[in-house]
Design a protein around this motif. Structure first.
Motif, PDB file in Angstrom:
ATOM      1  N   LEU A 186       0.823  -1.213   0.000  1.00 11.53           N
ATOM      2  CA  LEU A 186       0.000   0.000   0.000  1.00 11.53           C
ATOM      3  C   LEU A 186       0.861   1.269   0.000  1.00 11.53           C
ATOM      4  O   LEU A 186       0.572   2.236  -0.707  1.00 11.53           O
ATOM      5  CB  LEU A 186      -0.945  -0.069   1.197  1.00 11.53           C
ATOM      6  CG  LEU A 186      -1.677   1.152   1.710  1.00 11.53           C
ATOM      7  CD1 LEU A 186      -3.020   0.727   2.259  1.00 11.53           C
ATOM      8  CD2 LEU A 186      -0.885   1.859   2.787  1.00 11.53           C
ATOM      9  N   HIS A 201      -7.991  -1.861   0.104  1.00  6.96           N
ATOM     10  CA  HIS A 201      -6.821  -2.668  -0.272  1.00  6.96           C
ATOM     11  C   HIS A 201      -6.807  -4.049   0.351  1.00  6.96           C
ATOM     12  O   HIS A 201      -5.798  -4.742   0.276  1.00  6.96           O
ATOM     13  CB  HIS A 201      -5.525  -1.979   0.152  1.00  6.96           C
ATOM     14  CG  HIS A 201      -5.243  -0.700  -0.547  1.00  6.96           C
ATOM     15  ND1 HIS A 201      -4.447  -0.619  -1.664  1.00  6.96           N
ATOM     16  CD2 HIS A 201      -5.653   0.558  -0.298  1.00  6.96           C
ATOM     17  CE1 HIS A 201      -4.369   0.640  -2.059  1.00  6.96           C
ATOM     18  NE2 HIS A 201      -5.101   1.382  -1.241  1.00  6.96           N
ATOM     19  N   ASN A 217      -4.143  -1.865  -9.992  1.00  7.63           N
ATOM     20  CA  ASN A 217      -2.876  -1.236  -9.611  1.00  7.63           C
ATOM     21  C   ASN A 217      -1.885  -1.206 -10.763  1.00  7.63           C
ATOM     22  O   ASN A 217      -2.035  -1.924 -11.757  1.00  7.63           O
ATOM     23  CB  ASN A 217      -2.230  -2.030  -8.452  1.00  7.63           C
ATOM     24  CG  ASN A 217      -2.872  -1.733  -7.110  1.00  7.63           C
ATOM     25  OD1 ASN A 217      -2.682  -2.469  -6.147  1.00  7.63           O
ATOM     26  ND2 ASN A 217      -3.620  -0.659  -7.021  1.00  7.63           N
ATOM     27  N   GLU A 221      -5.259 -12.071  -1.830  1.00  3.66           N
ATOM     28  CA  GLU A 221      -4.316 -10.993  -2.152  1.00  3.66           C
ATOM     29  C   GLU A 221      -5.059  -9.989  -3.028  1.00  3.66           C
ATOM     30  O   GLU A 221      -5.420 -10.310  -4.163  1.00  3.66           O
ATOM     31  CB  GLU A 221      -3.111 -11.546  -2.912  1.00  3.66           C
ATOM     32  CG  GLU A 221      -1.994 -10.535  -3.161  1.00  3.66           C
ATOM     33  CD  GLU A 221      -1.247 -10.137  -1.887  1.00  3.66           C
ATOM     34  OE1 GLU A 221      -1.735  -9.209  -1.204  1.00  3.66           O
ATOM     35  OE2 GLU A 221      -0.215 -10.751  -1.577  1.00  3.66           O
ATOM     36  N   SER A 271      -4.299  -7.382  -4.777  1.00  8.19           N
ATOM     37  CA  SER A 271      -3.726  -7.217  -6.107  1.00  8.19           C
ATOM     38  C   SER A 271      -2.329  -7.825  -6.158  1.00  8.19           C
ATOM     39  O   SER A 271      -2.042  -8.730  -6.933  1.00  8.19           O
ATOM     40  CB  SER A 271      -3.652  -5.712  -6.450  1.00  8.19           C
ATOM     41  OG  SER A 271      -2.724  -5.493  -7.496  1.00  8.19           O
ATOM     42  N   GLY A 272      -1.450  -7.317  -5.290  1.00  9.57           N
ATOM     43  CA  GLY A 272      -0.036  -7.598  -5.446  1.00  9.57           C
ATOM     44  C   GLY A 272       0.488  -6.565  -6.429  1.00  9.57           C
ATOM     45  O   GLY A 272      -0.249  -6.136  -7.348  1.00  9.57           O
TER      46      GLY A 272
END
Ligand code: 26Y
Length: 831
Positions: free
Chosen positions: A125, A363, A479, A671, A673-674
């Motif tokens: 983040l 997130h 992202n 998860e 996004s990663g």
């Protein structure tokens, strides 16, 4: 070209760097010459800083004149890493400064190495926020970041006998050339105290008298865009006492009491909370959140008033705020307070403005990770805000009642109570909580997740009730990462090869152009050059491993890497189990069979939150397994495992270009996004991963067949969790568990809870379904070996990864935010 353009735009009237560097050393540090790389770094950085300030000033003069709408990115974390290399490259000054340093007998890379990371963030983040600033500046978008100038950032991780130990991150002691202290630019921030109603003529006004006040002192950190004259800003707040010290107490001989206010104030911006994803309900954390939000909003409003007076209805046309997770969500109540109590607007007008100005990014999917503050804590620290949240919640639940009037009374009451911003603590009925995510959704225009699958989980599960009420509020913004730091600057060799092949470096600003590499993916000559770059980067990483661990690793081995925060959901555990299995297989092989095995160097790095016991045990398992296999003369050239301590942005810049295989193996649906997956992809690193987060979109862009995808899917998880106790584990799994329990790697008592967490259904339930994915993961790893043996196929895929990475530039992400959420437009100063 973009670089030439950047070189042209650099100020030509500036002093010659060589003289300037020695000048800075002499007059700022009292040194006649640069005796060490650190000296050279200081001289260079303070010299570059002036160029940066020139473009900063031009940009802000221009924006002041144009008065465009601004985006303010509110984030408790900005994980910036180092600045020197990024600044000289982004400003197009690298040639000039590299020459100057050469004349002084230094090499730019060594000099850059003397800089400490600005580690004001935990992980994904915080680093995302840093990438976003780079893109905002590069795209000439009027925008700033706002956050906290922590005195101590992310802790330094050291290994003591294979266990993690934490040390403070003392990063400011030698001064920070990348910040400007804005003398006199400070705002008061209050806490606690009482709230009263008073009469002002025939109007009732609310007056909050805090019992504690501190200054928020501004520090600006200029953010240079690439290939543009724009230099934007990250404004960080430092907490300072209102009174220097208590002279009365001092005179009376009470030194401790004399300094009390200072200590209390400075504590607010002293330390970054080193917890990633699992909130700690510490009051100081809420204090930090309010501290930076309050100062930032006052700052924006004071600039607004300087140009527009009190026409606050114009505010949404001039400013918008992105809430980076729930951490700055108190902004909903604070903006209401400033508009209603301080500026005298009526409630409804203020609410319209507030909700138009704010937007929220989620997130995380894990419900336990969503921030909730006890009403008691909030009421004591922020009594007026607690009242405001109560009024917001009354209005909201009333509106909801009307909106759901078709429902039967009982059903309606249930829905309203499920969506109330203030609700009971499900584990302690005595306690009431403020749900910050709910407050953020109700107070925002747009709510977004950070990858397609994640945004769907936000809509369908986490915030489904809200999605049903406001379907159009919910969006996806996948992202991205900046291709400057994460490809062009950290891997200049690959960048040159790409530029040479594509005929220009325009891909640095327009990563979609990378897709033209696809045409070269199967060309043996190109593959050879591509492989040579990868090998050089592997050599560099091997040198680092040698420095850290004293061992020489086999650079012809497959470099297999997993770097990220240590978390059960990220399943570093699964990785270690497969390494153990690989080791056992190698041990059983004849020398002839071993000749056919694919050699691997496995690297794992990441920090465990200091109180996250299970994560610390996982680190110890990695080091314990490494200790055994790295010492085994029979197999060590075929398999080694190292834990890389103190994983941070700078280390990532060396590791990622050298990686051939990277692991993104979270339980599907966990998860969000990663983002390291994107960095690896850009650098031509193959991915073994689950169908989770941005892995999915990366696979789509790269070609699903080029990615080693395995494991259960997100929509199966709930059912599998229910059935986990009846799941028949793989015999190989049972064998490995016995090995760990039996002490094959020592420390068997310490590993017991780890074994139990995935086997003993009374204790751990294997919540992240490590056992379910184990066999599929071993199969995928076998497939990796098979492909690696065919180097031309491996290289073809590697090139296809970089070629398919165009979508994952944060420039694309930021353009989408700017168009769909912020409605801000580029405004570029003249060169
Ligand atoms: C509440 C507090 C303890 C807290 C502090 C830090 C909560 C969360 C975090 C950090 C969360 C984080 O880093 N999340 C990651 O955000 C990335 C950027 O969107 C995602 O790529 C990644 O999947 C997600 O785990």
């Amino acid at each position: 070209s973009a670089v030439a353009e950047a070189e042209r735009t650099a100020t030509s009237s500036s002093p010659a760097p060589t003289g300037d560097i020695t000048n800075k050393l002499k007059y700022l540090f009292g040194k006649e010459a640069a005796e060490t790389p650190k000296d050279a770094y200081h001289g260079t950085a303070w010299s570059v800083r002036e160029r940066l300030i020139d473009s900063f000033d031009k940009t802000h003069e221009h924006w002041k004149k144009e008065d465009p709408k601004f985006i303010y990115y509110l984030s408790a974390e900005f994980l910036m890493g180092r600045s020197l290399t990024n600044t000289v490259y982004n400003l197009g000054l690298e040639g000039e400064y590299a020459d100057a340093l050469r004349q002084l007998g230094y090499d730019m890379e060594k000099v850059a190495d003397a800089e400490r990371d600005a580690a004001l963030g935990n992980g994904g983040l915080g680093r995302l926020a840093a990438c976003f600033l780079d893109s905002i500046a590069t795209l000439d978008l009027p925008g700033w970041g706002y956050g906290i100038r922590y005195k101590y950032g992310m802790f330094k991780q050291v290994l003591k006998n294979g266990y993690q130990a934490e040390q403070p991150d003392i990063w400011l002691t030698s001064g920070n050339p990348w910040e400007i202290r804005r003398d006199g630019l400070r705002f008061e921030v209050g806490f606690g105290g009482r709230v009263e109603r008073k009469k002002d003529g025939n109007k009732e006004v609310t007056v909050w008298t805090p019992s504690e006040k501190v200054w928020a002192q501004a520090y600006d950190n200029p953010i240079p865009g690439f290939s543009t004259p724009t230099t934007s800003n990250l404004r960080l707040w430092d907490a300072q006492p209102i009174s220097e010290f208590d002279l009365g107490a001092f005179n009376a001989g009470d030194y401790d009491r004399a300094m009390l206010d200072r200590e209390r104030a400075e504590a607010i911006s002293a330390v970054l909370y080193p917890n990633d994803s699992t909130p700690e309900g510490k009051e100081l954390r809420l204090k930090q959140q309010y501290f930076f939000v309050c100062a930032s909003l006052q700052d924006v409003l004071s600039r607004f008033k300087a140009t527009h007076g009190t026409k606050f209805e114009l505010l949404p046309d001039k400013a918008c705020f992105q809430l980076n997770d729930t951490h700055p969500t108190i902004a909903v109540a604070e903006l209401m307070r400033l508009l209603v109590d301080v500026e005298g607007l009526d409630w409804d007008a203020a609410w319209t403005i507030t909700t138009k100005c704010l937007n929220y990014t989620n997130h995380t999917v894990m419900p336990e990770a969503l921030e909730k503050w006890p009403v008691k804590v909030m009421a004591k620290m922020l009594p007026r805000h607690m009242e405001i949240i109560e009024v917001i919640n009354e209005g909201w639940t009333k509106w909801l009642g009307g909106h759901l009037k078709e429902l039967k009374a009982e059903e309606r009451a249930k829905r309203i109570s499920a969506m109330s911003i203030i609700h009971e603590n499900p584990w302690n009925k005595e306690e009431m909580l403020v749900n910050m995510a709910y407050l953020a959704v109700v107070g925002s225009s747009a709510v977004n997740g950070v990858a397609a699958i994640h945004s769907n989980i936000v809509k369908d599960e986490i915030l489904n009730d809200f999605y049903q009420i406001f379907p159009s509020k919910f969006q996806n913004k996948t992202n991205g990462v900046t291709p400057r730091r994460w490809l062009a600057w950290c891997n200049p060799e690959l960048a040159s090869l790409i530029t040479e092949t594509l005929g220009s470096n325009e891909w640095i600003n327009d990563t979609e152009k990378l897709s033209a590499l696809r045409a070269h993916a199967s060309d043996p000559t190109f593959q050879k050059k591509w492989a040579a770059v990868k090998h050089a980067k592997k050599e560099k990483l091997a040198a680092l491993i040698k420095k850290i661990h004293g061992d020489s690793v086999n650079t012809n081995a497959l470099f297999d890497i997993q770097i990220k925060r240590i978390h059960e959901y990220k399943r570093q555990y699964l990785n270690v189990l497969s390494i153990i299995w690989r080791y056992k297989q190698l041990k059983k092989m004849t020398p002839e069979q071993r000749k056919k095995a694919v050699p691997r160097v496995c690297l794992i790095g990441g920090k465990a939150a200091s109180a996250y016991d299970m994560a610390k045990r996982i680190i110890r398992l990695v080091t314990a397994v490494g200790d055994v296999i790295n010492k085994d003369p029979e197999t060590k050239d075929l398999l080694s495992l190292y834990f890389l301590p103190d994983y941070n942005v700078t280390l990532a810049e060396t590791i990622i270009p050298a990686a051939e295989l990277s692991q993104h193996i979270s339980t599907a649906g966990t998860e969000a996004s990663g983002t390291s997956n994107m960095k690896f992809q850009m650098n031509g690193c193959l991915i073994i991963g689950t169908w989770d987060g941005a892995n999915i979109e990366i696979a789509e862009e790269t070609g699903v067949d080029n990615v080693f995808v395995f494991g259960v899917r997100a929509d199966e998880i709930n059912q599998l969790r229910k059935e986990r106790k009846n799941f028949k584990t793989d015999p190989r799994w049972d064998e490995i568990m016995k090995d760990i329990e039996g002490g094959m790697f020592g420390d068997k008592d310490y590993f017991k809870p780890l074994v139990d967490s995935v086997n003993n259904m009374k204790v751990g339930n294997d919540w992240f379904l490590v056992a379910n994915d184990f066999a599929a993961y071993l199969d995928a790893q076998e497939e990796v070996d098979k492909v690696y043996k065919d180097q031309s196929e491996w290289l073809r895929r590697s090139i296809m990864y970089t070629a398919g990475s165009g979508k994952f530039s944060s420039d694309r992400t930021i353009r989408e935010y700017a168009e769909d959420i912020w409605h801000v437009k580029p405004s570029r100063p003249a060169a």
